[in-house]
Design a protein around this motif. Structure first.
Motif, PDB file in Angstrom:
ATOM      1  N   LEU A   1       0.825  -1.209   0.000  1.00 25.44           N
ATOM      2  CA  LEU A   1       0.000   0.000   0.000  1.00 25.44           C
ATOM      3  C   LEU A   1       0.865   1.267   0.000  1.00 25.44           C
ATOM      4  CD1 LEU A   1      -2.904   0.897  -0.035  1.00 25.44           C
ATOM      5  CD2 LEU A   1      -2.974   0.708   2.456  1.00 25.44           C
ATOM      6  N   VAL A   2       1.931   1.269   0.784  1.00 23.15           N
ATOM      7  CA  VAL A   2       2.827   2.431   0.802  1.00 23.15           C
ATOM      8  C   VAL A   2       3.479   2.613  -0.568  1.00 23.15           C
ATOM      9  CG1 VAL A   2       4.958   3.379   1.768  1.00 23.15           C
ATOM     10  CG2 VAL A   2       3.264   2.340   3.287  1.00 23.15           C
ATOM     11  N   ASP A   3       3.904   1.520  -1.182  1.00 25.68           N
ATOM     12  CA  ASP A   3       4.515   1.604  -2.520  1.00 25.68           C
ATOM     13  C   ASP A   3       3.516   2.120  -3.552  1.00 25.68           C
ATOM     14  OD1 ASP A   3       6.950   0.720  -1.589  1.00 25.68           O
ATOM     15  OD2 ASP A   3       6.639  -1.367  -2.186  1.00 25.68           O
ATOM     16  N   TYR A   4       2.272   1.694  -3.399  1.00 27.74           N
ATOM     17  CA  TYR A   4       1.211   2.139  -4.319  1.00 27.74           C
ATOM     18  C   TYR A   4       0.993   3.654  -4.192  1.00 27.74           C
ATOM     19  CZ  TYR A   4      -3.495   2.412  -6.365  1.00 27.74           C
ATOM     20  OH  TYR A   4      -4.592   2.746  -7.124  1.00 27.74           O
ATOM     21  N   ILE A   5       0.949   4.135  -2.950  1.00 24.41           N
ATOM     22  CA  ILE A   5       0.761   5.574  -2.714  1.00 24.41           C
ATOM     23  C   ILE A   5       1.966   6.355  -3.240  1.00 24.41           C
ATOM     24  CG2 ILE A   5       0.517   7.334  -0.916  1.00 24.41           C
ATOM     25  CD1 ILE A   5      -1.026   5.192   0.730  1.00 24.41           C
ATOM     26  N   LYS A   6       3.155   5.825  -3.052  1.00 17.42           N
ATOM     27  CA  LYS A   6       4.357   6.472  -3.582  1.00 17.42           C
ATOM     28  C   LYS A   6       4.290   6.563  -5.103  1.00 17.42           C
ATOM     29  CE  LYS A   6       8.359   5.098  -2.015  1.00 17.42           C
ATOM     30  NZ  LYS A   6       9.412   4.165  -1.535  1.00 17.42           N
ATOM     31  N   ALA A   7       3.813   5.487  -5.751  1.00 18.83           N
ATOM     32  CA  ALA A   7       3.723   5.472  -7.215  1.00 18.83           C
ATOM     33  C   ALA A   7       2.757   6.540  -7.704  1.00 18.83           C
ATOM     34  CB  ALA A   7       3.297   4.086  -7.701  1.00 18.83           C
TER      35      ALA A   7
ATOM     36  N   PHE B   1       1.422   3.585  10.464  1.00 16.53           N
ATOM     37  CA  PHE B   1       1.201   3.516   9.010  1.00 16.53           C
ATOM     38  C   PHE B   1       1.080   4.925   8.430  1.00 16.53           C
ATOM     39  CE2 PHE B   1      -1.665   3.538   5.373  1.00 16.53           C
ATOM     40  CZ  PHE B   1      -0.979   2.687   4.514  1.00 16.53           C
ATOM     41  N   VAL B   2       0.313   5.790   9.090  1.00 13.35           N
ATOM     42  CA  VAL B   2       0.155   7.168   8.600  1.00 13.35           C
ATOM     43  C   VAL B   2       1.513   7.871   8.592  1.00 13.35           C
ATOM     44  CG1 VAL B   2      -0.939   9.403   9.029  1.00 13.35           C
ATOM     45  CG2 VAL B   2      -2.250   7.283   9.340  1.00 13.35           C
ATOM     46  N   SER B   3       2.332   7.606   9.593  1.00 10.94           N
ATOM     47  CA  SER B   3       3.676   8.177   9.643  1.00 10.94           C
ATOM     48  C   SER B   3       4.508   7.719   8.448  1.00 10.94           C
ATOM     49  CB  SER B   3       4.360   7.762  10.951  1.00 10.94           C
ATOM     50  OG  SER B   3       5.721   8.124  10.944  1.00 10.94           O
TER      51      SER B   3
ATOM     52  N   ALA C   1       6.957   8.947   3.196  1.00 10.84           N
ATOM     53  CA  ALA C   1       7.144   8.509   1.815  1.00 10.84           C
ATOM     54  C   ALA C   1       6.772   9.590   0.814  1.00 10.84           C
ATOM     55  CB  ALA C   1       6.320   7.249   1.559  1.00 10.84           C
ATOM     56  N   ILE C   2       5.614  10.224   1.001  1.00 13.53           N
ATOM     57  CA  ILE C   2       5.164  11.186  -0.008  1.00 13.53           C
ATOM     58  C   ILE C   2       5.881  12.533   0.123  1.00 13.53           C
ATOM     59  CG2 ILE C   2       2.934  10.035  -0.219  1.00 13.53           C
ATOM     60  CD1 ILE C   2       1.665  12.322   1.352  1.00 13.53           C
ATOM     61  N   LYS C   3       6.214  12.919   1.361  1.00 13.21           N
ATOM     62  CA  LYS C   3       6.899  14.208   1.548  1.00 13.21           C
ATOM     63  C   LYS C   3       8.326  14.150   1.004  1.00 13.21           C
ATOM     64  CE  LYS C   3       3.537  16.123   4.114  1.00 13.21           C
ATOM     65  NZ  LYS C   3       2.797  17.346   3.838  1.00 13.21           N
TER      66      LYS C   3
END
Length: 293
Positions: A113-119, A163-165, A170-172
């Motif tokens: 999920l984190v990788d997906y959001i990063k993508a 998870f939110v952290s 990741a996005i910042k």
């Protein structure tokens, strides 16, 4: 993601910001996924085979004459093979199974999920990421309430906040100016107990909150919207709060709210100290209430 690209191409040129809405802890079938990665399931395991002498059912085939098709008033027949059974003595081999419970933790879903959001952050010029269902389901009958997590409420809060952290970092790191928000449940003082969402802890990683002040789902009124909003504003460490309002009455009654009803809801949010409001959902109702400049 085609819909996301379409929204970006239509709205951003008009000065409308686009945030990608991410449903977090549900799988592709809509099933709850534990935010901590904890799993527990029962599986059937082979143990041994018992051999004993006895009667067993044996299949064999025989020919049988059956009706095939009617020609005039007469039936034409054909022969087919059918299965029959008989009992006979012999060695019987009986497999024995037991049921075992597998328990443990896996971060595979969270990592994906984190990788997906990063993508999305890398490949789409979104203005923000909005996390929905970033919580436990709260359904105690299915052991999906936060306090039922191994380790209890504290472990559940740490799982959701952690998870939110991770998403924030990741996005910042990709786009420092991107905004991170989350839909939070409106249970106020018991929110962490059932959903693992601690407003104050989440405030360290969110740019703004969207409390789901869905009055119809709670059989509540405008005063409740004000109360919920006010509580979360007080817990948000100064982070903006945009009250989530439904444009329909409830999930069980999708009657579209009148302009006057929606105006009253927006005013109730303002009275609670909200910085604005979010309407859920597109396609149900078209009226947007005024908001003070």
């Amino acid at each position: 993601l085609n819909e996301l690209q379409l929204a970006i191409s239509k709205f951003q040129p008009a000065g409308i910001k686009v945030h990608a809405w991410i449903v977090c802890f549900k799988d592709s079938n809509g099933n709850f996924v534990d935010p901590s990665g904890y799993y527990s399931y029962t599986k059937k395991v082979y143990v041994k085979t018992i051999k004993y002498w006895g009667k067993k059912k044996v299949a064999y085939k025989v020919w049988k004459k059956v009706k095939w098709k009617k020609i005039g008033k007469r039936w034409k027949y054909k022969w087919i093979k059918v299965i029959r059974y008989r009992w006979r003595k012999g060695w019987i081999y009986q497999p024995v199974y037991s049921y075992v419970t597998e328990k443990g933790y896996s971060q595979n879903f969270n990592n994906y999920l984190v990788d997906y959001i990063k993508a999305i952050t890398i490949n789409y010029k979104v203005d923000g990421i909005h996390l929905d269902y970033v919580r436990y389901s709260g359904v105690a009958s299915k052991n999906h309430a936060a306090y039922q997590e191994p380790g209890g409420e504290v472990a559940a809060i740490n799982a959701v906040t952690g998870f939110v952290s991770r998403v924030n970092a990741a996005i910042k790191s990709i786009e420092p100016g991107i905004l991170l928000s989350a839909a939070v449940m409106p249970e106020c003082s018991t929110n962490a107990k059932y959903y693992g969402q601690d407003y104050t802890k989440l405030a360290d990683y969110l740019d703004f909150f969207v409390p789901m002040a869905y009055e119809g789902n709670y059989n509540a009124n405008d005063a409740w919207i004000t109360s919920v909003t006010s509580y979360i504003v007080a817990q948000a460490k100064g982070k903006p709060v945009y009250s989530g309002l439904t444009t329909y009455w409830s999930d069980s009654d999708t009657r579209v709210l009148s302009n006057e009803e929606l105006d009253a809801d927006a005013q109730a949010a303002e009275s609670g100290g909200a910085d604005g409001f979010v309407l859920f959902r597109y396609g149900i109702g078209a009226y947007v209430p005024d908001w003070p400049a």
